[in-house]
Design a protein around this motif. Structure first.
Motif, PDB file in Angstrom:
ATOM      1  N   TYR A 172      -3.671  -5.804  11.072  1.00  0.00           N
ATOM      2  CA  TYR A 172      -4.295  -5.231   9.883  1.00  0.00           C
ATOM      3  C   TYR A 172      -5.554  -6.039   9.572  1.00  0.00           C
ATOM      4  O   TYR A 172      -5.703  -7.183  10.023  1.00  0.00           O
ATOM      5  CB  TYR A 172      -3.342  -5.321   8.692  1.00  0.00           C
ATOM      6  CG  TYR A 172      -2.080  -4.509   8.831  1.00  0.00           C
ATOM      7  CD1 TYR A 172      -2.089  -3.128   8.647  1.00  0.00           C
ATOM      8  CD2 TYR A 172      -0.861  -5.142   9.115  1.00  0.00           C
ATOM      9  CE1 TYR A 172      -0.920  -2.384   8.747  1.00  0.00           C
ATOM     10  CE2 TYR A 172       0.316  -4.407   9.222  1.00  0.00           C
ATOM     11  CZ  TYR A 172       0.277  -3.026   9.042  1.00  0.00           C
ATOM     12  OH  TYR A 172       1.438  -2.299   9.154  1.00  0.00           O
TER      13      TYR A 172
ATOM     14  N   ILE B 212      -4.542   4.013   7.182  1.00  0.00           N
ATOM     15  CA  ILE B 212      -5.008   2.641   7.355  1.00  0.00           C
ATOM     16  C   ILE B 212      -6.064   2.684   8.465  1.00  0.00           C
ATOM     17  O   ILE B 212      -6.096   3.621   9.278  1.00  0.00           O
ATOM     18  CB  ILE B 212      -3.865   1.678   7.724  1.00  0.00           C
ATOM     19  CG1 ILE B 212      -3.250   2.044   9.081  1.00  0.00           C
ATOM     20  CG2 ILE B 212      -2.807   1.633   6.642  1.00  0.00           C
ATOM     21  CD1 ILE B 212      -2.306   1.000   9.635  1.00  0.00           C
TER      22      ILE B 212
ATOM     23  N   GLU C 145      -4.832   3.486  12.001  1.00  0.00           N
ATOM     24  CA  GLU C 145      -4.473   4.892  12.195  1.00  0.00           C
ATOM     25  C   GLU C 145      -5.723   5.737  12.414  1.00  0.00           C
ATOM     26  O   GLU C 145      -5.734   6.649  13.254  1.00  0.00           O
ATOM     27  CB  GLU C 145      -3.704   5.405  10.970  1.00  0.00           C
ATOM     28  CG  GLU C 145      -2.301   4.849  10.844  1.00  0.00           C
ATOM     29  CD  GLU C 145      -1.634   5.284   9.552  1.00  0.00           C
ATOM     30  OE1 GLU C 145      -0.451   5.688   9.599  1.00  0.00           O
ATOM     31  OE2 GLU C 145      -2.282   5.194   8.486  1.00  0.00           O
TER      32      GLU C 145
ATOM     33  N   VAL D 153       4.761  -0.289  13.036  1.00  0.00           N
ATOM     34  CA  VAL D 153       5.058   0.698  11.995  1.00  0.00           C
ATOM     35  C   VAL D 153       4.765   2.108  12.501  1.00  0.00           C
ATOM     36  O   VAL D 153       5.531   3.053  12.245  1.00  0.00           O
ATOM     37  CB  VAL D 153       4.238   0.401  10.722  1.00  0.00           C
ATOM     38  CG1 VAL D 153       4.419   1.507   9.689  1.00  0.00           C
ATOM     39  CG2 VAL D 153       4.654  -0.945  10.131  1.00  0.00           C
TER      40      VAL D 153
ATOM     41  N   THR E 156      -4.918  -1.530  16.726  1.00  0.00           N
ATOM     42  CA  THR E 156      -3.714  -1.537  15.874  1.00  0.00           C
ATOM     43  C   THR E 156      -2.804  -2.737  16.147  1.00  0.00           C
ATOM     44  O   THR E 156      -1.610  -2.701  15.873  1.00  0.00           O
ATOM     45  CB  THR E 156      -2.877  -0.227  15.975  1.00  0.00           C
ATOM     46  OG1 THR E 156      -2.306  -0.091  17.280  1.00  0.00           O
ATOM     47  CG2 THR E 156      -3.715   0.985  15.626  1.00  0.00           C
TER      48      THR E 156
ATOM     49  N   THR F 297       7.583  -5.238   6.840  1.00  0.00           N
ATOM     50  CA  THR F 297       7.068  -4.090   7.580  1.00  0.00           C
ATOM     51  C   THR F 297       6.316  -3.133   6.653  1.00  0.00           C
ATOM     52  O   THR F 297       5.216  -2.696   6.964  1.00  0.00           O
ATOM     53  CB  THR F 297       8.207  -3.307   8.268  1.00  0.00           C
ATOM     54  OG1 THR F 297       9.186  -2.929   7.288  1.00  0.00           O
ATOM     55  CG2 THR F 297       8.870  -4.151   9.353  1.00  0.00           C
ATOM     56  N   ARG F 298       6.893  -2.842   5.509  1.00  0.00           N
ATOM     57  CA  ARG F 298       6.294  -1.864   4.601  1.00  0.00           C
ATOM     58  C   ARG F 298       5.241  -2.480   3.672  1.00  0.00           C
ATOM     59  O   ARG F 298       4.171  -1.893   3.455  1.00  0.00           O
ATOM     60  CB  ARG F 298       7.371  -1.183   3.743  1.00  0.00           C
ATOM     61  CG  ARG F 298       6.822  -0.103   2.806  1.00  0.00           C
ATOM     62  CD  ARG F 298       7.915   0.451   1.906  1.00  0.00           C
ATOM     63  NE  ARG F 298       8.925   1.177   2.646  1.00  0.00           N
ATOM     64  CZ  ARG F 298       8.828   2.474   2.958  1.00  0.00           C
ATOM     65  NH1 ARG F 298       7.756   3.168   2.583  1.00  0.00           N
ATOM     66  NH2 ARG F 298       9.798   3.066   3.632  1.00  0.00           N
TER      67      ARG F 298
ATOM     68  N   TYR G 125       1.795  -2.977   5.167  1.00  0.00           N
ATOM     69  CA  TYR G 125       1.217  -1.665   5.486  1.00  0.00           C
ATOM     70  C   TYR G 125       0.674  -1.002   4.222  1.00  0.00           C
ATOM     71  O   TYR G 125      -0.456  -0.485   4.209  1.00  0.00           O
ATOM     72  CB  TYR G 125       2.276  -0.772   6.136  1.00  0.00           C
ATOM     73  CG  TYR G 125       1.830   0.660   6.361  1.00  0.00           C
ATOM     74  CD1 TYR G 125       1.143   1.023   7.517  1.00  0.00           C
ATOM     75  CD2 TYR G 125       2.104   1.654   5.413  1.00  0.00           C
ATOM     76  CE1 TYR G 125       0.735   2.337   7.718  1.00  0.00           C
ATOM     77  CE2 TYR G 125       1.699   2.957   5.609  1.00  0.00           C
ATOM     78  CZ  TYR G 125       1.018   3.287   6.758  1.00  0.00           C
ATOM     79  OH  TYR G 125       0.603   4.595   6.959  1.00  0.00           O
TER      80      TYR G 125
ATOM     81  N   GLU H 106      -2.446  -2.786   3.002  1.00  0.00           N
ATOM     82  CA  GLU H 106      -3.611  -2.405   3.819  1.00  0.00           C
ATOM     83  C   GLU H 106      -4.141  -1.036   3.400  1.00  0.00           C
ATOM     84  O   GLU H 106      -5.361  -0.842   3.269  1.00  0.00           O
ATOM     85  CB  GLU H 106      -3.207  -2.376   5.300  1.00  0.00           C
ATOM     86  CG  GLU H 106      -4.324  -2.011   6.250  1.00  0.00           C
ATOM     87  CD  GLU H 106      -5.189  -3.188   6.658  1.00  0.00           C
ATOM     88  OE1 GLU H 106      -6.050  -3.033   7.547  1.00  0.00           O
ATOM     89  OE2 GLU H 106      -4.999  -4.273   6.085  1.00  0.00           O
ATOM     90  N   LYS H 107      -3.232  -0.111   3.185  1.00  0.00           N
ATOM     91  CA  LYS H 107      -3.645   1.242   2.784  1.00  0.00           C
ATOM     92  C   LYS H 107      -4.300   1.217   1.411  1.00  0.00           C
ATOM     93  O   LYS H 107      -5.291   1.928   1.154  1.00  0.00           O
ATOM     94  CB  LYS H 107      -2.441   2.190   2.795  1.00  0.00           C
ATOM     95  CG  LYS H 107      -2.787   3.620   2.418  1.00  0.00           C
ATOM     96  CD  LYS H 107      -1.573   4.544   2.529  1.00  0.00           C
ATOM     97  CE  LYS H 107      -1.230   4.828   3.974  1.00  0.00           C
ATOM     98  NZ  LYS H 107      -0.179   5.885   4.090  1.00  0.00           N
TER      99      LYS H 107
ATOM    100  N   PRO I  11       0.527  -3.324  12.853  1.00  0.00           N
ATOM    101  CA  PRO I  11       0.385  -1.890  12.570  1.00  0.00           C
ATOM    102  C   PRO I  11       1.037  -0.996  13.618  1.00  0.00           C
ATOM    103  O   PRO I  11       1.689  -0.002  13.271  1.00  0.00           O
ATOM    104  CB  PRO I  11      -1.134  -1.684  12.531  1.00  0.00           C
ATOM    105  CG  PRO I  11      -1.692  -3.020  12.231  1.00  0.00           C
ATOM    106  CD  PRO I  11      -0.765  -4.028  12.839  1.00  0.00           C
TER     107      PRO I  11
END
Length: 275
Positions: free
Chosen positions: A236, A73, A76, A146, A233, A52-53, A56, A59-60, A143
């Motif tokens: 990703y 991201i 978002e 999350v 979303t 999960t993390r 993310y 991607e960020k 995404p």
């Protein structure tokens, strides 16, 4: 299970002589549907831990968008920057992801291009099977999960329409709500098979020498689905890229290795005669 109903219908069609050839031709698509449905029996999160993390943060780090409130991201960012036209096009693109490839397969079949129909249908099935293996190797949350639930995996979390809910609101009908409310496993985002399906159709439209307009439309829808996956979303950018890579690798294995064996050539020739 849904697959049991499909198998019963298929068996009836095989038993009836006038529909036997059609049923045999649709077998690769039956195997695809049953394989997808069968994953309910052994959820991927029972095989490997859920990411999960990590995805993310990746991607960020790779594709993050800097804003005054921090780094977002792309999904978002799109949640904050969307419009009715984009929402409508996103819904249109995502509604094409299976119907257009299936329609293309039926077109090839009705045109009498049996071997090309088989190549495309088997390619579609093979890409899916490789993608399903990816689901089990690396279970991952999309995404929207999350953004809605944080980084803690909650098993049996119901599916979500996420950004596609804006399309439902726009047309005044629960189009995507009716689709995603039945999603049995939300931790199957890697690789993105949404990114794969129209890519397979576009590649085989080129191989089968379809009209340039057809190829162009397929390519447009394909790229539209890639964009929608991120815009809504549901995926990703990493998922989309891995979906594209999965498609390319799977097709190379199928076309350059498997279908070039003498056994495969004989199988394809006999199968084509029987449909």
């Amino acid at each position: 299970m849904f697959s049991i109903k499909l198998i019963i219908i298929w068996a009836i069609l095989v038993a009836i002589k006038p529909t036997r050839k059609l049923a045999l031709a649709l077998t690769p698509w039956l195997v695809f549907a049953c394989s997808y449905d069968g994953m309910r029996l052994l959820p991927n999160y029972e095989v490997n831990p859920i990411d999960t993390r990590g995805i993310y943060e990746a991607e960020k780090s790779l594709f993050g968008i800097t804003t005054v409130t921090g780094t977002l991201i792309p999904g978002e960012w799109f949640n904050l920057h969307n419009c009715a036209f984009a929402d409508f096009m996103a819904g249109f693109f995502y509604l094409c992801w299976v119907p257009v490839p299936l329609g293309f397969a039926i077109y090839l079949y009705l045109k009498g291009k049996r071997e090309m129909y088989l190549r495309f249908s088997l390619a579609f099935l093979f890409v899916n099977l490789v993608g399903f293996v990816g689901y089990y190797i690396h279970p991952a949350a999309p995404p929207w999960y999350v953004l809605e639930h944080g980084f803690t995996p909650v098993l049996n979390t119901p599916g979500s329409v996420a950004g596609l809910g804006r399309f439902d609101a726009l047309v005044g009908a629960p189009v995507f709500h009716s689709i995603y409310c039945n999603n049995s496993n939300v931790f199957a985002a890697v690789p993105s098979l949404h990114a794969a399906y129209m890519l397979v159709a576009t590649i085989y439209a080129i191989i089968s020498r379809q009209h340039k307009l057809c190829i162009g439309i397929f390519a447009f829808i394909c790229m539209g689905i890639w964009w929608t996956a991120v815009y809504s979303t549901h995926h990703y950018i990493i998922d989309v890229l891995l979906g594209i890579l999965t498609t390319i690798v799977a097709l190379l294995i199928l076309e350059r290795l498997l279908l070039r064996t003498e056994w495969a050539k004989h199988f394809m020739a006999q199968y084509a005669k029987n449909i």
